[in-house]
Design a protein around this motif. Sequence first.
Motif, short mmCIF file in Angstrom:
data_model
loop_
_atom_site.label_atom_id
_atom_site.label_comp_id
_atom_site.label_asym_id
_atom_site.label_seq_id
_atom_site.Cartn_x
_atom_site.Cartn_y
_atom_site.Cartn_z
N GLU A 107 -5.43 10.17 -6.12
CA GLU A 107 -5.97 8.90 -6.37
C GLU A 107 -5.63 7.73 -5.39
O GLU A 107 -6.34 7.19 -5.04
N GLN A 108 -4.36 7.96 -4.94
CA GLN A 108 -3.89 6.81 -3.66
C GLN A 108 -4.95 7.08 -2.62
O GLN A 108 -5.18 6.20 -1.89
N GLU B 234 -2.14 11.60 -9.04
CA GLU B 234 -1.89 10.16 -8.58
C GLU B 234 -1.83 10.15 -7.21
O GLU B 234 -2.22 9.26 -6.71
N MET C 98 0.83 -1.23 0.08
CA MET C 98 -0.01 0.01 -0.03
C MET C 98 0.76 1.43 0.20
O MET C 98 1.98 1.21 0.46
N SER C 99 0.43 2.21 -0.76
CA SER C 99 1.37 3.48 -0.70
C SER C 99 1.16 4.14 0.75
O SER C 99 0.39 3.81 1.49
N ALA D 108 -1.84 6.30 1.07
CA ALA D 108 -3.05 5.43 1.76
C ALA D 108 -2.82 4.96 3.35
O ALA D 108 -3.93 5.30 3.75
N CYS E 273 -8.39 5.90 -3.56
CA CYS E 273 -8.69 4.45 -3.27
C CYS E 273 -8.98 3.72 -2.03
O CYS E 273 -9.45 2.72 -1.94
#
Length: 224
Positions: free
Chosen positions: A34-35, A31, A1-2, A5, A38
Amino acid sequence: MSVVAEQIIKLNEELPAEVKLVAVSKYHPAEAIEQAYCVGQRIFGESKVQEVVAKAQVLPKDIQWHFIGHLQRNKVKQLLPHVALIHSVDSLRLLETINEESQRIGKVTDILLQLHVAQEESKYGFTIEECLSAAKSGFFDKSTNVRVVGVMGMATFTDDTQQIEREFGVVQYIFDKLKNGVFADNPYFKELSIGMSDDYQIAISKGSTLVRIGSAIFGNRIYK
Ligand SMILES: *Cc1c(COP(=O)(O)O)cnc(C)c1O
């Protein structure tokens, strides 16, 4: 996972249920947003109109864009179609422009009154007297396409936690006074936007309902 996140998940575990997280994504690319998206994040804070417009075009439509930067009146028209809440309304002229433009496009725009409580002259915002006299003159009532849903404040940039506590205490005091006074008949007036990465715990202890957290989620910003 980032990392992004992970930070969103961690903050959501930590924040009380009644406190909403505004993920301040200014200067970070789509981007990164987006993380966060999500893992369920939907509210994002931005401080430049061009950035909101550009990001809104490429990112999911159910994102709620909150505007937190100083807003110039000539940019209001561009911003309004995209914005869910403007935290940084710092003059009656700006509020008037938002009202006129909202009327033109058939929208009611939610806003917060930015309060000036920090020591720095550079910070924008209203005093309590200005809020009260505007309310008493009927200014908010006649701005029918603007809904005042609360107040926003920023503390002085300092390591002195007692000073931050004092300043957030002032914002909370003004919020309560307006909520129970001139806005008592307005059921939407319930948001207290205080707290950033370094002071959100103090802000929560002072009743924050919206914390605006950037670097603790996305890392340091690179200003170009
Ligand atoms: C940039 C900004 C934030 C986020 O600051 P961090 O210290 O990165 O959390 C919050 N509120 C306003 C008004 C900002 O301009």
